[in-house]
Design a protein around this motif. Structure first.
Motif, PDB file in Angstrom:
ATOM      1  N   CYS A 259       2.568 -28.465 -85.441  1.00  0.00           N
ATOM      2  CA  CYS A 259       1.389 -27.939 -84.745  1.00  0.00           C
ATOM      3  C   CYS A 259       1.870 -27.155 -83.531  1.00  0.00           C
ATOM      4  O   CYS A 259       2.695 -27.643 -82.757  1.00  0.00           O
ATOM      5  N   VAL A 260       1.341 -25.945 -83.360  1.00  0.00           N
ATOM      6  CA  VAL A 260       1.821 -25.053 -82.309  1.00  0.00           C
ATOM      7  C   VAL A 260       0.919 -25.161 -81.082  1.00  0.00           C
ATOM      8  O   VAL A 260      -0.313 -25.071 -81.195  1.00  0.00           O
ATOM      9  N   TRP A 261       1.532 -25.347 -79.914  1.00  0.00           N
ATOM     10  CA  TRP A 261       0.799 -25.375 -78.652  1.00  0.00           C
ATOM     11  C   TRP A 261       0.115 -24.029 -78.450  1.00  0.00           C
ATOM     12  O   TRP A 261       0.694 -22.969 -78.713  1.00  0.00           O
ATOM     13  N   GLU A 262      -1.133 -24.052 -77.960  1.00  0.00           N
ATOM     14  CA  GLU A 262      -1.955 -22.838 -77.894  1.00  0.00           C
ATOM     15  C   GLU A 262      -1.488 -21.858 -76.826  1.00  0.00           C
ATOM     16  O   GLU A 262      -1.830 -20.671 -76.877  1.00  0.00           O
ATOM     17  N   HIS A 263      -0.721 -22.306 -75.834  1.00  0.00           N
ATOM     18  CA  HIS A 263      -0.282 -21.415 -74.760  1.00  0.00           C
ATOM     19  C   HIS A 263       0.874 -20.540 -75.223  1.00  0.00           C
ATOM     20  O   HIS A 263       1.846 -21.046 -75.781  1.00  0.00           O
ATOM     21  N   GLU A 264       0.763 -19.235 -74.978  1.00  0.00           N
ATOM     22  CA  GLU A 264       1.873 -18.316 -75.212  1.00  0.00           C
ATOM     23  C   GLU A 264       2.492 -17.971 -73.862  1.00  0.00           C
ATOM     24  O   GLU A 264       1.795 -17.535 -72.947  1.00  0.00           O
ATOM     25  N   CYS A 265       3.793 -18.174 -73.738  1.00  0.00           N
ATOM     26  CA  CYS A 265       4.465 -18.082 -72.447  1.00  0.00           C
ATOM     27  C   CYS A 265       5.562 -17.015 -72.472  1.00  0.00           C
ATOM     28  O   CYS A 265       6.035 -16.598 -73.536  1.00  0.00           O
ATOM     29  N   ASP A 266       5.973 -16.604 -71.268  1.00  0.00           N
ATOM     30  CA  ASP A 266       7.094 -15.672 -71.157  1.00  0.00           C
ATOM     31  C   ASP A 266       8.412 -16.373 -71.473  1.00  0.00           C
ATOM     32  O   ASP A 266       9.357 -15.738 -71.916  1.00  0.00           O
ATOM     33  N   ASP A 267       8.464 -17.658 -71.250  1.00  0.00           N
ATOM     34  CA  ASP A 267       9.623 -18.469 -71.631  1.00  0.00           C
ATOM     35  C   ASP A 267       9.223 -19.929 -71.554  1.00  0.00           C
ATOM     36  O   ASP A 267       8.293 -20.293 -70.813  1.00  0.00           O
ATOM     37  N   VAL A 268       9.877 -20.766 -72.318  1.00  0.00           N
ATOM     38  CA  VAL A 268       9.703 -22.214 -72.207  1.00  0.00           C
ATOM     39  C   VAL A 268      11.076 -22.866 -72.299  1.00  0.00           C
ATOM     40  O   VAL A 268      12.030 -22.267 -72.797  1.00  0.00           O
ATOM     41  N   PHE A 269      11.158 -24.092 -71.823  1.00  0.00           N
ATOM     42  CA  PHE A 269      12.389 -24.879 -71.913  1.00  0.00           C
ATOM     43  C   PHE A 269      12.217 -25.915 -73.025  1.00  0.00           C
ATOM     44  O   PHE A 269      11.111 -26.160 -73.509  1.00  0.00           O
ATOM     45  N   ASP A 270      13.321 -26.519 -73.421  1.00  0.00           N
ATOM     46  CA  ASP A 270      13.239 -27.533 -74.473  1.00  0.00           C
ATOM     47  C   ASP A 270      12.297 -28.658 -74.053  1.00  0.00           C
ATOM     48  O   ASP A 270      12.352 -29.134 -72.912  1.00  0.00           O
ATOM     49  N   PRO A 271      11.440 -29.113 -74.947  1.00  0.00           N
ATOM     50  CA  PRO A 271      10.500 -30.191 -74.610  1.00  0.00           C
ATOM     51  C   PRO A 271      11.223 -31.526 -74.441  1.00  0.00           C
ATOM     52  O   PRO A 271      12.305 -31.737 -74.985  1.00  0.00           O
ATOM     53  N   VAL A 272      10.589 -32.420 -73.684  1.00  0.00           N
ATOM     54  CA  VAL A 272      11.127 -33.765 -73.456  1.00  0.00           C
ATOM     55  C   VAL A 272      10.003 -34.769 -73.664  1.00  0.00           C
ATOM     56  O   VAL A 272       8.944 -34.655 -73.043  1.00  0.00           O
ATOM     57  N   PHE A 273      10.216 -35.731 -74.527  1.00  0.00           N
ATOM     58  CA  PHE A 273       9.211 -36.758 -74.764  1.00  0.00           C
ATOM     59  C   PHE A 273       9.317 -37.868 -73.724  1.00  0.00           C
ATOM     60  O   PHE A 273      10.407 -38.178 -73.226  1.00  0.00           O
ATOM     61  N   SER A 274       8.164 -38.485 -73.432  1.00  0.00           N
ATOM     62  CA  SER A 274       8.163 -39.682 -72.583  1.00  0.00           C
ATOM     63  C   SER A 274       8.823 -40.835 -73.342  1.00  0.00           C
ATOM     64  O   SER A 274       8.933 -40.792 -74.570  1.00  0.00           O
TER      65      SER A 274
END
Length: 237
Positions: free
Chosen positions: A194-209
């Motif tokens: 499932c793709v997050w709805e926000h489109e960004c100029d850049d993102v970093f690797d996600p981190v789970f709690s």
């Protein structure tokens, strides 16, 4: 320095406790093997690839070429019955009980094998960035065909196709997997296909709690850095 000298020495691996150093070596004009702390395996092969060290047992595994095909050896002994057109980039689960590798079961097609058992999902260009879940029960990787990148988890391709994707990240219990992805010059995060709805100029690797119910998302939007902690359900629905 090691006392032993070789015709060539290539890619090296150091054990987690620092007690072992393994390397690809060429012992003469035609024979290759693995050396550990300067001592070679008794067996030699026409070719070998980069070694890896089991994080728990301390044994050394490396791809070796036998009779024109590739398989996996541990401390010089063949441990996989299967033979492949190519085999490399092997990695261990955290408990050292499983080892996976990128393989080509036939020329021009790539997939993963776990403990010698190949996936059925094939990609024509490459498979890369394989990672085990922390509990060792799941394996994820990236596959590429042409310009299309996909995430594949436990031999199942995600339906979403991306212009680029980065190494998958598992939650601690292995139930969720996320990746940084790019499409049409914009970056976002995908979780469980499932793709997050926000489109960004850049993102970093996600981190789970630690409990796997939330995900930390760091992104750049219109020149501003944002740091969000979202429930996984906000992305997956």
């Amino acid at each position: 320095a090691w006392d032993t000298q070789f015709v060539n020495v290539w890619n090296m691996a150091i054990s987690p406790d620092g007690s072992k150093l393994a390397a690809e070596v060429r012992v003469n004009l035609y024979d290759y093997t693995i050396a550990v702390n300067g001592q070679t395996w008794e067996q030699t092969y026409p070719t070998v690839w980069e070694p890896r060290i089991n994080p728990v047992k301390g044994t050394v595994v490396a791809p070796v070429r036998v009779a024109g095909k590739w398989t996996l050896a541990e401390d010089g002994q063949i441990i996989w019955d299967q033979r492949f057109v190519q085999l490399w980039h092997q990695s261990f689960s955290a408990d050292g009980q499983q080892v996976a590798a990128v393989i080509a079961p036939k020329y021009g097609f790539w997939t993963m094998a776990i403990d010698g058992r190949p996936w059925s999902t094939l990609f024509k260009d490459m498979v890369t960035d394989a990672v085990f879940s922390p509990d060792g029960n799941h394996l994820a990787a990236l596959g590429k065909e042409g310009t299309a990148w996909r995430v594949v988890v436990d031999d199942r391709k995600w339906s979403n196709i991306f212009d680029m994707a980065w190494k998958p990240v598992f939650s601690s219990d292995g139930s969720n997997v996320a990746a940084k992805v790019e499409k049409k010059g914009k970056y976002t995060i995908a979780v469980n296909d499932c793709v997050w709805e926000h489109e960004c100029d850049d993102v970093f690797d996600p981190v789970f709690s630690p409990d796997g119910t939330k995900v930390l998302l760091k992104a750049v939007e219109n020149g501003t850095y944002y740091r969000r902690v979202l429930p996984v359900s906000d992305i997956t629905g």
